[in-house]
Design a protein around this motif. Structure first.
Motif, PDB file in Angstrom:
ATOM      1  N   PHE A   1       0.842  -1.205   0.000  1.00  0.00           N
ATOM      2  CA  PHE A   1       0.000   0.000   0.000  1.00  0.00           C
ATOM      3  C   PHE A   1       0.876   1.254   0.000  1.00  0.00           C
ATOM      4  O   PHE A   1       0.611   2.218  -0.723  1.00  0.00           O
ATOM      5  CB  PHE A   1      -0.910  -0.009   1.224  1.00  0.00           C
ATOM      6  N   GLN A   2       1.933   1.230   0.808  1.00  0.00           N
ATOM      7  CA  GLN A   2       2.839   2.382   0.848  1.00  0.00           C
ATOM      8  C   GLN A   2       3.553   2.574  -0.486  1.00  0.00           C
ATOM      9  O   GLN A   2       3.749   3.704  -0.945  1.00  0.00           O
ATOM     10  CB  GLN A   2       3.850   2.199   1.980  1.00  0.00           C
ATOM     11  N   VAL A   3       3.909   1.463  -1.131  1.00  0.00           N
ATOM     12  CA  VAL A   3       4.539   1.550  -2.451  1.00  0.00           C
ATOM     13  C   VAL A   3       3.562   2.151  -3.453  1.00  0.00           C
ATOM     14  O   VAL A   3       3.923   3.004  -4.275  1.00  0.00           O
ATOM     15  CB  VAL A   3       4.997   0.152  -2.930  1.00  0.00           C
ATOM     16  N   GLY A   4       2.295   1.712  -3.387  1.00  0.00           N
ATOM     17  CA  GLY A   4       1.270   2.268  -4.269  1.00  0.00           C
ATOM     18  C   GLY A   4       1.081   3.757  -4.042  1.00  0.00           C
ATOM     19  O   GLY A   4       0.868   4.523  -4.992  1.00  0.00           O
ATOM     20  N   CYS A   5       1.187   4.192  -2.777  1.00  0.00           N
ATOM     21  CA  CYS A   5       1.056   5.622  -2.458  1.00  0.00           C
ATOM     22  C   CYS A   5       2.220   6.427  -3.025  1.00  0.00           C
ATOM     23  O   CYS A   5       2.051   7.593  -3.404  1.00  0.00           O
ATOM     24  CB  CYS A   5       0.973   5.814  -0.945  1.00  0.00           C
ATOM     25  N   VAL A   6       3.411   5.806  -3.102  1.00  0.00           N
ATOM     26  CA  VAL A   6       4.554   6.476  -3.734  1.00  0.00           C
ATOM     27  C   VAL A   6       4.242   6.726  -5.207  1.00  0.00           C
ATOM     28  O   VAL A   6       4.490   7.819  -5.744  1.00  0.00           O
ATOM     29  CB  VAL A   6       5.843   5.623  -3.598  1.00  0.00           C
ATOM     30  N   GLY A   7       3.656   5.713  -5.867  1.00  0.00           N
ATOM     31  CA  GLY A   7       3.252   5.889  -7.261  1.00  0.00           C
ATOM     32  C   GLY A   7       2.191   6.965  -7.409  1.00  0.00           C
ATOM     33  O   GLY A   7       2.215   7.755  -8.367  1.00  0.00           O
ATOM     34  N   LEU A   8       1.264   7.026  -6.452  1.00  0.00           N
ATOM     35  CA  LEU A   8       0.222   8.059  -6.472  1.00  0.00           C
ATOM     36  C   LEU A   8       0.835   9.452  -6.345  1.00  0.00           C
ATOM     37  O   LEU A   8       0.455  10.383  -7.069  1.00  0.00           O
ATOM     38  CB  LEU A   8      -0.773   7.813  -5.337  1.00  0.00           C
ATOM     39  N   LEU A   9       1.788   9.609  -5.430  1.00  0.00           N
ATOM     40  CA  LEU A   9       2.453  10.905  -5.251  1.00  0.00           C
ATOM     41  C   LEU A   9       3.183  11.337  -6.526  1.00  0.00           C
ATOM     42  O   LEU A   9       3.142  12.508  -6.915  1.00  0.00           O
ATOM     43  CB  LEU A   9       3.444  10.829  -4.086  1.00  0.00           C
TER      44      LEU A   9
END
Length: 258
Positions: free
Chosen positions: A68-76
């Motif tokens: 989830f945190q990795v996905g949030c990096v992509g979102l940012l």
């Protein structure tokens, strides 16, 4: 609603607000004007987009919090690089970027060791596909990726295959209440099949390095089945010349495939 509550990295996904297109656009304008809170609101309003993408990976990792945190990096990254002037929906732009970030994480943390050069080709191939999707273009073909990266089709196929997660031979794939069917039950015992595909791809790349006349002679000799004399008559050259060209082409192939 309590039974639909999902807890992940201290975020209650049942309470996440989903932004509509107008709200999204207004927040991007504010962010570009220097509003310090607009970026945070954009992240919070798109967390469900990240979660929807992660559903397809839930069987591939033990700790979904990390993913989830990795996905949030992509979102940012998507938020920071999104351009309103493209007139593209943010989700259309963000999905391939989030997917790319997740796939890179899974690739780099795979239980199988993959060479750096192969990882690099896979990364660049994914990036090409992500950029095409973001621009509303069709996925580039393997041949187009190969040409753009200056590598062989075989290398691109091999690199993309390296991104796949390993599957246990003992994994159950069907159970109707009786005997369980495992993956190894469905695999045909023809070990050369996979090797044959790799050999064919490597051979095709090698053949592409030959000039048109050399390729024609090899096709006529070994595919059509003509004699050197028949080919000589067709090309209006001597049989000795056909023989030399044939031997030269075969020598080139041997050097490349060695």
């Amino acid at each position: 609603m309590a039974r639909h509550k999902v807890e992940i990295v201290n975020v209650n996904t049942a309470d996440i607000k989903v932004l509509n297109n107008e709200e999204m656009r207004a927040l991007f304008v504010k962010m570009q004007e220097g509003d310090p809170f607009a970026r945070e609101d954009l992240v919070a309003g798109n967390l469900k987009l990240v979660l929807s993408i992660l559903r397809k990976f839930h069987n591939r990792v033990e700790n979904m919090d990390d993913l989830f945190q990795v996905g949030c990096v992509g979102l940012l990254k998507a938020i920071d690089n999104f351009d309103l002037s493209h007139e593209v929906k943010f989700s259309t732009y963000a999905v391939p970027m989030i997917l790319g970030e997740v796939r890179r994480y899974l690739r780099d943390n795979s239980s199988i060791r993959i060479s750096r050069s192969l990882k690099d080709i896979a990364y660049k191939s994914l990036k090409m596909k992500e950029e095409a999707i973001a621009r509303g273009l069709p996925d580039p073909s393997i041949e187009e990726v190969s040409a753009a990266l200056g590598v062989s089709v075989y290398d691109v196929v091999n690199a993309m295959d390296s991104l796949r997660e390993p599957v246990s031979m003992n994994e159950a794939i069907y159970n109707d209440g009786g005997d369980t069917i495992y993956l190894y039950d469905q695999i045909e015992d023809k070990r050369a099949n996979g090797e044959d595909m790799q050999i064919r791809l490597a051979l095709q790349d090698a053949i592409d390095t030959l000039n048109d006349r050399e390729q024609h002679i090899l096709d006529e000799r070994f595919i059509v089945g003509k004699t050197q004399m028949e080919i000589a008559d067709e090309l209006m050259i001597s049989q000795a010349q056909v023989s030399r060209l044939e031997k030269c082409a075969i020598t080139k192939l041997k050097k490349i495939l060695k």
